[in-house]
Write a protein that holds these residues in place. Structure first.
Motif, mmCIF file in Angstrom:
data_model
loop_
_atom_site.group_PDB
_atom_site.id
_atom_site.type_symbol
_atom_site.label_atom_id
_atom_site.label_comp_id
_atom_site.label_asym_id
_atom_site.label_seq_id
_atom_site.Cartn_x
_atom_site.Cartn_y
_atom_site.Cartn_z
ATOM 1 N N VAL A 195 52.489 19.297 19.652
ATOM 2 C CA VAL A 195 51.666 20.028 18.693
ATOM 3 C C VAL A 195 50.475 20.624 19.432
ATOM 4 C CG1 VAL A 195 50.344 19.903 16.552
ATOM 5 C CG2 VAL A 195 52.324 18.406 16.883
ATOM 6 N N PRO A 224 55.400 25.373 5.982
ATOM 7 C CA PRO A 224 54.055 24.830 6.214
ATOM 8 C C PRO A 224 53.271 24.562 4.938
ATOM 9 C CG PRO A 224 54.165 27.142 6.834
ATOM 10 C CD PRO A 224 55.573 26.703 6.576
ATOM 11 N N PRO A 277 55.038 17.356 9.910
ATOM 12 C CA PRO A 277 55.769 18.284 10.787
ATOM 13 C C PRO A 277 57.281 18.264 10.567
ATOM 14 C CG PRO A 277 55.149 16.330 12.009
ATOM 15 C CD PRO A 277 54.509 16.209 10.657
ATOM 16 N N ALA A 312 54.411 14.646 18.445
ATOM 17 C CA ALA A 312 54.875 14.407 17.078
ATOM 18 C C ALA A 312 56.323 13.928 17.103
ATOM 19 C CB ALA A 312 54.755 15.673 16.243
ATOM 20 N N LEU A 348 54.329 23.777 16.530
ATOM 21 C CA LEU A 348 55.210 22.713 16.996
ATOM 22 C C LEU A 348 56.051 23.309 18.115
ATOM 23 C CD1 LEU A 348 56.415 21.464 13.498
ATOM 24 C CD2 LEU A 348 54.689 20.391 14.945
ATOM 25 N N LEU A 359 52.218 24.912 11.535
ATOM 26 C CA LEU A 359 51.456 24.190 10.528
ATOM 27 C C LEU A 359 50.204 25.009 10.210
ATOM 28 C CD1 LEU A 359 51.726 20.619 12.148
ATOM 29 C CD2 LEU A 359 53.176 21.553 10.344
ATOM 30 N N TRP A 412 49.256 17.289 7.662
ATOM 31 C CA TRP A 412 50.523 17.988 7.527
ATOM 32 C C TRP A 412 51.673 17.079 7.923
ATOM 33 C CZ3 TRP A 412 47.150 20.757 11.233
ATOM 34 C CH2 TRP A 412 46.303 21.676 10.606
#
Length: 428
Positions: A227, A290, A285, A217, A237, A249, A283
């Motif tokens: 991730v 989250p 990051p 990511a 993460l 996340l 999502w």
């Protein structure tokens, strides 16, 4: 009935046993009713003995004459066996039921594909580690680096991975280095230098469950994070320098089956994942909370339900106009989505004869600028090469049994039961 059992995690096993007993007594209606309840428990949440319950449902489907359902359930048993530790010594694992079934059916190709996995071998994960090399690993925890141009083993087996490898990804860093990350069936995470094959981070276990998916990511601030997603729904993460979690996340906590990174405008990279119930999550990051969607837009539920698309795998699709998101289901259908709007793009790829099963998928851009998406099924022998822009589809038949796919420029790298194979995608 089954719910009268004290612990909910045993309900699925109880329903499966009831279904098997009804099938053995010739009561097809009750067998199917109980099997549906067991399947619902297995799909909604994993429980101890999920593999055994699914194996019972394979036998129920065979006994009631539903060959299609039996085949799909056998695929799920195989997937479960691939992502979980083997049964204790002396106890038959759920995969044994599928092996016996295929032997009795005379499907020797399937038996040949399943035996290495039942014995803990085979290439179970693959990642393109750099332009001319790729890495693969399997149930014995052996990570190897190959030259994809000639299939030559460059490094390996790399030492130190104590468990079976379920997932891998290449991790290009801002300083130009490329790391290889590997995730195991007991939660082990390792990081390797793709050039030297030496460990950057010694494989270390965590308590979050088997690592079912990984991706890189890149963030707007210049960092690139790793991730990791697990069967317990933990999506983290991680700092590739230390392996430590720096963010999380997936606030829903649903177990994750597949995950991918999707670059979007503004320097953002979104993370798309699919859970074991077929739900797709997107999502951002780059946000700390989250629950904060940030730049993430969810896929339109109405479009998914109208298409009857129960997603099993996700993949990023590079195009000249930006990166799209592809989703595939167990029927072999593929849909493509605009991550900026969450809406479908084009007509999608419909299922075809022989495409049902646990899907594998990868997308790449050819030298002439065309985007192609390659799909297949685990334990299958064929690939479909689809051009989303034109709808053109062609098939490639292989003499190996597919376990995973990864894109490598004008080729797709096929992980199979005995190694890796580079397949050119451009027409000659």
């Amino acid at each position: 009935m089954a719910e009268s059992i004290r612990y909910p995690h045993n309900w699925g096993k109880a329903w499966a046993l009831l279904a098997k007993a009804a099938a053995d007594n010739g009561d097809t209606l009750d067998a199917l009713k109980f099997a549906d309840r067991a399947d619902a428990e297995a799909s909604s949440a994993g429980f101890d003995g999920t593999g055994g319950a699914l194996a019972l449902l394979v036998e129920v489907a065979d006994a009631t004459g539903d060959e299609v359902r039996a085949a799909l359930l056998a695929d799920r048993v195989e997937d479960f066996a691939r992502s979980h530790r083997p049964s204790p010594r002396g106890q038959p694992g759920p995969l044994a039921v599928v092996l016996i079934r295929e032997m009795l059916r005379g499907d020797l190709d399937r038996v040949d594909a399943l035996l290495p996995r039942a014995l803990g071998a085979g290439a179970g994960a693959y990642a393109g580690a750099r332009a001319e090399a790729g890495a693969g690993a399997g149930g014995r925890g052996e990570v190897c680096l190959w030259d994809v141009t000639d299939g030559r083993l460059v490094h390996g087996p790399l030492p130190g991975h104590p468990d079976g490898v379920l997932s891998m990804t290449a991790l290009p860093l801002p300083d130009g280095r490329v790391l290889l990350a590997s995730g195991g069936d007991t939660g082990t995470i390792g990081l390797w230098d793709a050039v030297t094959g030496r460990p950057v981070l010694e494989p270390a276990a965590n308590w979050l469950g088997e690592v079912t998916g990984m991706c890189g990511a890149p963030l707007p601030d210049g960092r690139t994070l790793l991730v990791t997603a697990t069967s317990r729904g933990a999506v983290r993460l991680r700092d590739p320098a230390t392996g430590e979690s720096v963010g999380r996340l997936n606030p829903s906590g649903r177990p994750i089956r597949s995950v991918t990174a999707v670059p979007v405008s503004g320097g953002h990279t979104l993370i798309a994942a699919v859970d074991t119930q077929g739900g797709v999550h997107v999502w951002d990051p780059a946000v700390d909370d989250p629950w904060d969607p940030g730049a993430a837009v969810q896929l339109k539920d109405r479009a998914l339900s109208d298409a009857g698309h129960r997603v099993a795998v996700v993949a990023a699709v590079p195009t000249a106009d930006g990166t799209l998101l592809a989703t595939g289901d167990d029927r072999g259908a593929v849909m493509v989505w605009d991550p900026a709007t969450g809406t479908p793009v084009g007509e999608g790829l419909p299922p075809a004869t022989g495409t049902a099963g646990l899907p594998v998928m990868a997308a790449t851009t050819l030298h002439d600028g065309r985007t192609v998406l390659v799909t297949g099924t685990r334990h299958g022998h064929g690939l479909r090469v689809w051009e989303p822009a034109t709808g053109a589809v062609r098939q490639i038949l292989l003499d190996v049994t597919i376990t995973c796919l990864a894109a490598a420029g004008p080729e797709v790298i096929v992980g199979h039961d005995h190694g890796v194979l580079g397949v050119p995608l451009a027409r000659r």
